[in-house]
Design an enzyme around this catalytic site. Structure first.
Site, PDB file in Angstrom:
ATOM      1  CG  HIS A   1      -1.245   3.788   4.713  1.00  0.00           C
ATOM      2  ND1 HIS A   1      -1.964   3.010   5.638  1.00  0.00           N
ATOM      3  CD2 HIS A   1      -0.626   2.893   3.615  1.00  0.00           C
ATOM      4  CE1 HIS A   1      -1.858   1.709   5.227  1.00  0.00           C
ATOM      5  NE2 HIS A   1      -1.201   1.576   4.139  1.00  0.00           N
TER       6      HIS A   1
ATOM      7  CB  SER B   1      -0.867  -0.044   1.222  1.00  0.00           C
ATOM      8  OG  SER B   1      -0.442  -0.159   2.387  1.00  0.00           O
TER       9      SER B   1
END
Length: 268
Positions: free
Chosen positions: A249, A42
Site C-alpha cells: 500500500h 484501502s
C-alpha cells in the site's frame, strides 16, 4: 477621433468578453464550493499512510490519504470519506453509495483491486514460487477481463444515479515494481507478471470510467522511480510481516507525492 473611439470600443468589448468568460469558467472550477464524497477501498481510505481517524475503525481512513489531503488543501463546502479497507465493488454499492446525494458535486473512487484478489495474489507470490505466482496472476487477469467491466459499470451507474450533477474522478492503482533493477525477494518473472496484472486492472478501469463519462486519474507514471525495487524513495510498503495489512500500500509520501497531485490536477 473616429479611430480613437473605435479603438476604445474594441478594447471595451474585449474586456467585457474576457470578464464574461472568467465568470462563466469560474464556478466550474470553484472547488471550495464543492460537496465532496470519497468512496473506495484501502488505497482511497489510506491504509499504510498512518494517522487513522478514530471514527473509521477497521476501515482505516487516514488523514494522509489523498481525499483528506485534498479536503485540507481546498477546503470544500463539505467533505466526507466513506472509503474502507477491503472494499469491493459490491460493498461500495451496498454500503458507500448512500453517502451521495443530489447535492454532491465531487466524487472520487478507487475500487476493483479486491474484486480480482490483490491480497491473495501477493500472498501466493510471497509464500510460493514463480510458477504459482504467475498462475495466480493469470487467473486474476482472466477474472478481470470477464467480470470487472460489469462490476465497475454497476458502481458507476449507482454513483451517477445518486449524484447526477457530480464530477466523478476514478483513481487507479500504482504499478508495484520497477523492473530491470537488482532486487531481492520475488523473481523478475513474478514481478513482471504482477505489474502486468495491475496494468490490466487499470486499463479496464480507465475504459469503464470513460464509458460512464467520468475522468480517470492515472497514478502509474507518478509513482515511477518510487516503486518497490526502484532506487528512489519508496512510496509503497514492501511485505511487512509485523503489519501485513499495509503491505503493498502507499506510504504517506505515496499518498501526498503520488496520489494527491494527480487527483488535484483533475478534480480542480
Amino acid at each position: 477621433m473616429r479611430k480613437s473611439r473605435l479603438a476604445t470600443l474594441a478594447i471595451s468589448l474585449v474586456t467585457t468578453v474576457a470578464a464574461t468568460l472568467t465568470i462563466a469558467v469560474g464556478p466550474a472550477q470553484a472547488a471550495p464550493a464543492d460537496h465532496y464524497v470519497a468512496l473506495g477501498d484501502s488505497y482511497s481510505s489510506g491504509v499504510g499512510a498512518g494517522s487513522y481517524t478514530a471514527e473509521s475503525g477497521s476501515c482505516q481512513r487516514s488523514t494522509n490519504a489523498y481525499p483528506a489531503l485534498y479536503a485540507a488543501a481546498v477546503r470544500p463546502a463539505s467533505y466526507r470519506s466513506v472509503a474502507c479497507s477491503g472494499a469491493t465493488t459490491s460493498s461500495v454499492v451496498n454500503t458507500q453509495l448512500a453517502a451521495l446525494s443530489g447535492t454532491t458535486t465531487l466524487v472520487s473512487v478507487t475500487v476493483g483491486g479486491n474484486d480480482v484478489g490483490f491480497a491473495n495474489i501477493m500472498t501466493t507470490c510471497v509464500l510460493y514460487g514463480t510458477t504459482e505466482c504467475v498462475a495466480a496472476v493469470q487467473a486474476a487477469e482472466d477474472k478481470a477481463r470477464a467480470e470487472l467491466p460489469a462490476l465497475l459499470r454497476t458502481v458507476y451507474t449507482g454513483i451517477r444515479n445518486r449524484a447526477p450533477s457530480a464530477r466523478v474522478v476514478v483513481v487507479g492503482y500504482p504499478v508495484f515494481y520497477q523492473l530491470g533493477t537488482v532486487c531481492v525477494g520475488l523473481s523478475a518473472t513474478s514481478r513482471a507478471k504482477i505489474n502486468e496484472g495491475i496494468n490490466l486492472v487499470d486499463d479496464i478501469t480507465r475504459s469503464a470510467a470513460q464509458a460512464a463519462g467520468f475522468t480517470f486519474a492515472d497514478v502509474r507514471s507518478q509513482f515511477v522511480g518510487h516503486q518497490l525495487c526502484s532506487y528512489g524513495e519508496k512510496w509503497l510498503h514492501a511485505l511487512n510481516f509485523a503489519n501485513l495489512g499495509i503491505s503493498y500500500h502507499p506510504t504517506a509520501a505515496g499518498q501526498s507525492g503520488g496520489y494527491y497531485p494527480v487527483f488535484r490536477s483533475v478534480a480542480g
